[in-house]
Design a protein around this motif. Structure first.
Motif: not given
Length: 327
Positions: A20, A23-25, A42-45, A66-67, A70, A317
């Motif tokens: 993670k 910007k990207k995962t 999808d990395d929208r937080r 969230e973790s 995901q 990443v």
């Protein structure tokens, strides 16, 4: 070159690693043919939509949830991409005869796959219930039993007793599952993840040779976070038990209090691990010590193929701006 402390973190998966970045995962998985499958999640937080959820203390429980969500999704993807689920389903099909002679292997496999998904959901719900019972209800119940048996002589030691029992249950569980072959491989990938991040933070090229010589015990590991949560829980519940002893009398009320404290405990634990990740002194080393010790169980030395997976996941990443991921 000065050591860089990065915000990049990862998670070991089935034959793969999640990384993670700011910007990207990424998700890198070793396929059955030996190739590496690299994809992005999808990395929208949620804190991007609701900034208040990114505030100190509050962000701890938000990031944990969230973790977990995901991580579960990534674990299932890695099991599918690596062919692990396919092997499990094939073994299951081979162990029993088809229900109907007209049923094709593909139809049987689809039914097996749906059944696996349903069972995984049920298992997750049961796991949460079991965790609450083992880590909250059982320690309180056992302490009340012992306290009554001793005429209330150990009342001041409630929080310490419950906290140490939780820690013993957790460590015992981790040690037990580490004996399983599949879990041991996940722990090897965990070691590869840590070693690769250490190599990146040291400013060295990400090669198998450079990574192999790195340490596998990282202060910002999720394992350390869980241990810190238990320690914070002991301290916080001790203060409450001493200041408001009436809260500990009915077991249901004490369990409820413990449940309500979970967001605060997670938040404080998260802030502590951030401090330990940023600073290296006698205090932070003391705080990190229990988590680093437990990583002797949760991380194992990886082989070169696992390090290659970690390199692929991390490289994907790394931001263009070298300061974008600096902690």
């Amino acid at each position: 070159m000065a050591k860089k402390i990065t915000t990049i973190g990862g998670q070991a998966l089935i034959e793969g690693i999640l990384m993670k970045g700011p910007k990207k995962t990424s998700l890198a998985v070793r396929k059955r043919d030996g190739s590496i499958d690299l994809s992005f999640l999808d990395d929208r937080r949620i804190k991007d939509r609701y900034p208040v959820l990114g505030w100190p203390v509050i962000r701890g429980i938000v990031n944990l949830i969230e973790s977990l969500v995901q991580g579960y999704h990534a674990m299932m993807l890695s099991a599918d991409k690596s062919g692990y689920l396919e092997l499990e389903e094939t073994d299951s099909i081979n162990e029993k005869a088809p229900e109907s002679p007209d049923q094709s292997p593909k139809e049987t496999q689809k039914k097996e796959s749906k059944l696996v998904n349903v069972l995984m959901v049920i298992a997750s719900v049961l796991a949460v219930i079991l965790a609450l019972a083992l880590f909250i209800y059982l320690p309180a119940l056992l302490f009340n039993f012992l306290n009554d048996a001793t005429g209330g002589n150990i009342t001041p030691w409630r929080s310490l007793f419950e906290g140490l029992l939780k820690m013993a249950i957790f460590v015992g569980y981790v040690a037990a599952v580490s004996l399983m072959k599949d879990i041991r491989r996940v722990f090897q990938y965990h070691g590869a993840e840590h070693k690769t991040i250490f190599c990146y933070e040291a400013g060295e090229p990400l090669t198998v040779e450079n990574i192999r010589k790195q340490r596998r015990f990282h202060p910002r590991c999720g394992t350390s976070f869980l241990i810190l949560i238990l320690i914070v829980s002991i301290l916080l519940s001790s203060v409450l038990a001493i200041a408001f002893p009436i809260l500990t009398k009915p077991i249901w009320l004490w369990v409820l209090v413990k449940l309500l404290l979970i967001p605060l405990i997670c938040g404080l634990g998260y802030e502590l691990i951030r401090v330990c990740g940023r600073h290296n002194n006698i205090v932070t080393r003391a705080i990190s010590a229990p988590g680093l010790w437990l990583q002797r169980i949760t991380t194992k030395e990886p082989d070169d193929s696992m390090i290659e997976i970690a390199i692929a996941a991390l490289t994907a990443v790394i931001p263009d701006d070298p300061d974008a991921d600096r902690w």
